[in-house]
Write an enzyme that holds these catalytic residues in place. Structure first.
Site, mmCIF file in Angstrom:
data_model
loop_
_atom_site.group_PDB
_atom_site.id
_atom_site.type_symbol
_atom_site.label_atom_id
_atom_site.label_comp_id
_atom_site.label_asym_id
_atom_site.label_seq_id
_atom_site.Cartn_x
_atom_site.Cartn_y
_atom_site.Cartn_z
ATOM 1 N N LYS A 155 -46.060 58.969 9.721
ATOM 2 C CA LYS A 155 -45.775 60.371 9.412
ATOM 3 C C LYS A 155 -46.654 61.283 10.267
ATOM 4 C CE LYS A 155 -45.958 63.467 5.428
ATOM 5 N NZ LYS A 155 -46.093 63.548 3.970
ATOM 6 N N GLU A 210 -54.840 52.473 12.442
ATOM 7 C CA GLU A 210 -54.260 51.129 12.487
ATOM 8 C C GLU A 210 -52.956 51.124 13.281
ATOM 9 O OE1 GLU A 210 -55.353 52.676 9.797
ATOM 10 O OE2 GLU A 210 -56.243 51.294 8.345
ATOM 11 N N ARG A 248 -45.682 57.358 0.436
ATOM 12 C CA ARG A 248 -45.248 56.283 -0.466
ATOM 13 C C ARG A 248 -43.856 56.539 -1.066
ATOM 14 N NH1 ARG A 248 -49.559 58.920 -2.017
ATOM 15 N NH2 ARG A 248 -49.677 60.096 -3.965
ATOM 16 N N GLU A 289 -51.786 54.812 -6.207
ATOM 17 C CA GLU A 289 -52.136 55.911 -5.308
ATOM 18 C C GLU A 289 -51.692 57.245 -5.920
ATOM 19 O OE1 GLU A 289 -50.524 56.092 -1.202
ATOM 20 O OE2 GLU A 289 -52.587 55.974 -0.542
ATOM 21 N N HIS A 329 -47.730 29.929 -14.039
ATOM 22 C CA HIS A 329 -48.606 28.780 -13.786
ATOM 23 C C HIS A 329 -49.969 29.222 -13.276
ATOM 24 C CE1 HIS A 329 -45.296 25.917 -14.416
ATOM 25 N NE2 HIS A 329 -44.578 26.958 -14.023
ATOM 26 N N LYS A 381 -62.149 56.142 5.335
ATOM 27 C CA LYS A 381 -61.681 56.361 6.711
ATOM 28 C C LYS A 381 -62.748 57.078 7.515
ATOM 29 C CE LYS A 381 -56.700 57.231 6.116
ATOM 30 N NZ LYS A 381 -55.703 58.271 6.318
HETATM 31 C C1 G6Q Z 1 -48.871 57.266 1.163
HETATM 32 C C2 G6Q Z 1 -50.106 57.456 1.882
HETATM 33 C C3 G6Q Z 1 -50.404 56.414 2.948
HETATM 34 C C4 G6Q Z 1 -49.692 56.642 4.269
HETATM 35 C C5 G6Q Z 1 -50.366 55.783 5.326
HETATM 36 C C6 G6Q Z 1 -49.707 55.883 6.672
HETATM 37 O O1 G6Q Z 1 -48.446 58.016 0.326
HETATM 38 O O2 G6Q Z 1 -50.154 58.739 2.361
HETATM 39 O O3 G6Q Z 1 -50.141 55.111 2.525
HETATM 40 O O4 G6Q Z 1 -48.345 56.364 4.158
HETATM 41 O O5 G6Q Z 1 -51.720 56.128 5.429
HETATM 42 O O6 G6Q Z 1 -49.727 57.186 7.130
HETATM 43 P P1 G6Q Z 1 -48.894 57.620 8.385
HETATM 44 O O7 G6Q Z 1 -47.460 57.419 8.064
HETATM 45 O O8 G6Q Z 1 -49.249 59.044 8.639
HETATM 46 O O9 G6Q Z 1 -49.320 56.716 9.521
#
Ligand code: G6Q
Length: 534
Positions: free
Chosen positions: A200, A206, A261, A346, A377, A497
């Protein structure tokens, strides 16, 4: 008396009441405490509740302003107050012709345009008109993303595997651990691999690190010009996508009103659409839309997400439960608990109310789960005989997509029996009657009175799946409203972070002075001494 006090008193009574007795005195208990909507049957009769409990919980929902909150969400009000954003993943699956406004602007034309762009692209990859730089069709799609940009499509791809094309393999790389991308690249060939960089913000460490490694792997084999045919991006950040070297024509946008999410329904679902095809993707949206309409319009006492959310509040806030297990008896749903961990923890892992004051009650539970019967189990022991109260959701299809001998009947028998066992338990007298040695009786006795829901659906289809995920989204929403917290921010992930950015240069330079606590200093020193001496 406030509703809060009334519910606490109710909880005191229910803690001393055995469900077995509630069943014995009420032959209509199942009739009273089950619901059907769309493809689902929810049996919530095996909970520590009476009609009075439900009456009080429904009153709590009314008094918490849930009705107004639902309307505010669907109508695009900025209910994510700490980020000043609307929360409109529901608009992504709006299958009606009704407009949805954010800041006075209808967002539906943009949403439909991106869906059409995804349609064209996913068809092209599937029918092999989209080809790699050397003219070969795509055989491997790698989604690079993390958190909300990974868990949704990864979980859905498994859930809907039955509907997935066999011609393409799908991979999901999320972890910064180089092992993750190395293992995937080892299975792929540059000429036939398509990378979808899903982020986003397009600033996530990462994802950008993994994407850079993927690009280096591709260009080492095919040169820089190949990037155009092998990289597409899903993001809200056009500038960063361009700066990374991805052609903006190969970019699929989404918007600030879609939380990470909650983004499975957006272009973040692109890998899934390539996998299952446009029509199945639309079916998934339709299932979610139908659940949205149910949530929006059904009276609270017949409203499945509301009932499930109220039960969640009941156990966490009033009955003292700390955790909550989701146990799908469906191998296709094996990643659902991991997905719900993010969705629930979250969203509702908060200790500050919307007005900035600390809460003085328990909020979001610790969610865990594994598919049945595997979990039986391992950790079910604690659910049956441990000291914790752990409400359970069992989820299962009545029909398997892979009917194999009597496997599915055995699977369902186990699930039904688990719920019954949790509820009834086994008394010392019952154990004794089996001729068990007196010394072993305490160990073989089960207290019972342990709650569970059973959620049944007919069989796994994209439509059912969409409805299932939307059901849980709304359940989490209900709980957030009652707890008066912002379910749509996630400031809790920020501190780690920030600190990682401080630690990274310290790990890479043996002489950098360290000013952390004594433990952190020692760990950094141990790691860097060992790594830099090799
Ligand atoms: C979800 C969080 C988080 C996010 C990731 C990836 O609600 O905000 O899990 O989706 O940190 O973020 P980007 O899509 O910005 O890379």
């Amino acid at each position: 008396m406030t509703i809060y006090t009334a519910l606490l008193q109710q909880a005191d009574t229910l803690k001393k009441t055995h469900m077995k007795d509630l069943f014995a005195t009420d032959p209509k208990r199942f009739d009273r405490f089950h619901l059907k909507t769309g493809p689902f049957l929810l049996d919530y009769s095996k909970n520590n509740i009476t009609p009075e409990t439900m009456r009080l919980l429904l009153q709590l929902a009314e008094e918490s302003g849930l009705r107004q909150a639902i309307d505010a969400q669907f109508s695009g009000q900025k209910i994510n107050t700490t980020e000043n954003r609307a929360v409109l993943h529901t608009a992504l699956r709006n299958r009606s012709d009704n407009p949805v406004f954010v800041d006075g602007r209808d967002v539906m034309p943009d949403i439909r345009a991106v869906l059409a762009q995804m349609h064209t692209f996913s068809d092209a990859v599937r029918n092999q008109t989209w080809r790699g730089a050397t003219g070969k069709p795509i055989t491997d799609v790698v989604n690079i993303g993390i958190g909300g940009s990974d868990l949704g499509p990864a979980m859905a791809m498994q859930a809907l595997e039955f509907y997935k094309t066999d011609a393409i393999s799908f991979h999901f790389v999320s972890n910064i651990d180089g092992t993750d991308i190395t293992r995937v690249l080892n299975k792929c060939r540059p000429e036939t691999t398509l990378f979808i960089i899903s982020s986003k913000t397009f600033t996530t460490q990462e994802t950008l690190t993994n994407a850079t490694t993927a690009r280096a792997w591709l260009t080492a084999a095919l040169g820089d010009t190949a990037v155009e045919k092998h990289f597409v991006a899903v993001s809200t950040n056009k500038t960063a996508v361009q700066a990374f070297g991805i052609n903006p024509d190969n970019m699929f946008v989404f918007w600030d009103f879609v939380g990470g999410r909650y983004s499975l329904w957006s272009a973040i679902g692109l890998s899934l659409m390539i996998g299952i095809g446009y029509d199945h993707f639309i079916e998934m949206l339709t299932g979610a839309y139908e659940m949205d309409m149910h949530f929006k319009t059904a009276p609270f006492d017949k409203n499945m997400p509301v009932i499930m959310g109220l039960l969640g509040v009941w156990y966490t806030t009033y009955m003292g439960a700390e955790s909550y297990a989701v146990l799908p008896y469906d191998q296709y749903l094996s990643r659902l608990p991991a997905y719900l961990q993010q969705l629930d923890m979250e969203s509702n892992g908060k200790s500050v109310k919307k007005n900035g004051h600390a809460v003085d009650y328990k909020t979001g539970p610790i969610l865990f789960g594994e598919p049945g019967t595997n979990g039986q189990h391992s950790f079910y022991q604690l659910i049956h005989q441990g000291t914790h109260l752990i409400p359970v959701d069992f989820i299962a299809p009545v029909h398997s997509l892979n009917e194999t001998g009597n496997h599915h009947a055995i699977l369902l028998a186990n699930m039904v029996a688990q719920a019954e066992a949790l509820m009834r338990g086994k008394t010392a007298d019952e154990v004794r009657a089996e001729g068990v040695d007196e010394a072993l009786i305490p160990f073989k006795t089960f207290s019972g009175n342990r709650p569970s829901n059973i959620l049944l659906f007919d069989r796994m289809t994209p439509r059912v799946f969409g409805a299932l995920v939307a059901l849980y989204e709304h359940k989490v929403f209900v709980q957030g409203i009652i707890w008066n917290i912002d379910s749509f921010d996630q400031w809790g992930v920020e501190l780690g972070k920030q600190l990682a950015k401080v630690v990274l240069p310290e790990l890479q330079d043996k002489n950098k002075p360290l000013a952390h606590d004594n433990s952190t200093n020692a760990l950094i020193d141990h790691i860097r001494t060992n790594r830099l001496n090799v």
